[in-house]
Design a protein around this motif. Sequence first.
Motif, PDB file in Angstrom:
ATOM      1  N   ASP A 295       0.837  -1.208   0.000  1.00 32.92           N
ATOM      2  CA  ASP A 295       0.000   0.000   0.000  1.00 32.92           C
ATOM      3  C   ASP A 295       0.870   1.255   0.000  1.00 32.92           C
ATOM      4  N   SER A 298       2.449   1.967  -3.230  1.00 31.91           N
ATOM      5  CA  SER A 298       1.555   2.402  -4.306  1.00 31.91           C
ATOM      6  C   SER A 298       1.296   3.913  -4.216  1.00 31.91           C
ATOM      7  N   ASP A 299       1.659   4.529  -3.092  1.00 35.18           N
ATOM      8  CA  ASP A 299       1.545   5.990  -2.973  1.00 35.18           C
ATOM      9  C   ASP A 299       2.943   6.556  -2.725  1.00 35.18           C
ATOM     10  N   GLN A 300       3.715   6.620  -3.822  1.00 38.11           N
ATOM     11  CA  GLN A 300       5.123   7.008  -3.691  1.00 38.11           C
ATOM     12  C   GLN A 300       5.292   8.427  -3.152  1.00 38.11           C
ATOM     13  N   ALA A 301       4.370   9.322  -3.522  1.00 33.05           N
ATOM     14  CA  ALA A 301       4.488  10.715  -3.079  1.00 33.05           C
ATOM     15  C   ALA A 301       4.386  10.784  -1.549  1.00 33.05           C
ATOM     16  N   GLU A 302       3.467  10.016  -0.987  1.00 35.49           N
ATOM     17  CA  GLU A 302       3.288  10.009   0.460  1.00 35.49           C
ATOM     18  C   GLU A 302       4.520   9.387   1.149  1.00 35.49           C
TER      19      GLU A 302
END
Length: 335
Positions: A295, A298-302
Amino acid sequence: MSAKPNLLSGMQPSASSLHLGNYLGALVNWVRMQEDFNAFYVIVDLHAITVPQDPNELRANTRRTAAQYIAAGIDPSKSALFVQSHVPAHAELAWVLNCITGFGEASRMTQFKDKSQKAGTDSASVGLFTYPILQAADILLYQPKAVPVGEDQRQHLELTRDLAERFNSRFGQTFTIPEAHILKETAKIYDLQNPTAKMSKSAADPKGLVNMMDDDATIAKKIKSAVTDTEGSIKSDWENKPGVSNLLSIHSSLSGESVISLEERFSGAGYGVLKAEVAEVVISAIGPIRDRANDLMSDQAELDRLLASGAEKAKTVANQTLAAVYDRVGFIKPE
Ligand code: AMP
Ligand code: TRP
């Protein structure tokens, strides 16, 4: 920062997945220790290029490593989890420490001897030679009381202490002398196919190691094909039954049930029954960590934002130490 003592440890971003040995031998302790210490956990990408690397793989492995640490319980709001190259003070302090380290002293480091022999002395880099000095910089920047590491890092910790004492006596009290906190042997996990060897990412047979990022079916398959023995009894006897002992130890470390209790419960049962339950225990411990790590990825920016905030926390402490060092060795302050 709070009044808790500081703690620092580092991990290489050198694999796409941690394995069960890393988790039980190191990471579980790190998660526990962040309650009692002001913890700094650094992903050492500068160290990762001391041997040849593929740039895209290094980028991917750095993020994957971070995601697995967070998923396993390193809490970015309690601890500073950051990437070494984001905090320039590491490379800067390493240079100063290079200049107070003896050539002979660095030559005695056994990890360099092992790794350079593997690479061939001619292809070993100068970076690999000064690796332990960069590690000393990682540590000393954060004035930690404790440095949790495996037994293999003991010599690097000794060098770190020697360099800190040398600097302090030559230039005045600057560094806290850190203590190695050698992680207990009891949590050592062995290779499933070759149970007298430590579980390691360099295993000859990939079936011998359980990766944190393995899917459930793969984990079950690896545990079901673990090497045991022909004797047929379920008891812990490391000398004669290393495979079975390792399975019991993995179960016990993850489930919290004692080995003695497991021996009683499985008395008279076959190895297939034990393996099925060990597989279940491993899947229920690791599955949720793997899913959370996926998970996060899948949200590399975060994920990158979390690492940036870790680096900001780290810089506050590191830059203060570096400024004191630069002043003491005689560098003038820039205008
Ligand atoms: P490595 O990836 O081998 O550099 O190991 C990183 C950390 O995981 C070190 O603190 C090791 O002590 C720990 N570790 C690695 N392999 C094992 C293992 N098979 N059992 C227990 N701890 C391990
Ligand atoms: N050399 C360590 C290892 O191979 C990684 C490391 C780099 C480290 N810097 C550190 C560990 C500082 C503890 C503290 O595992």
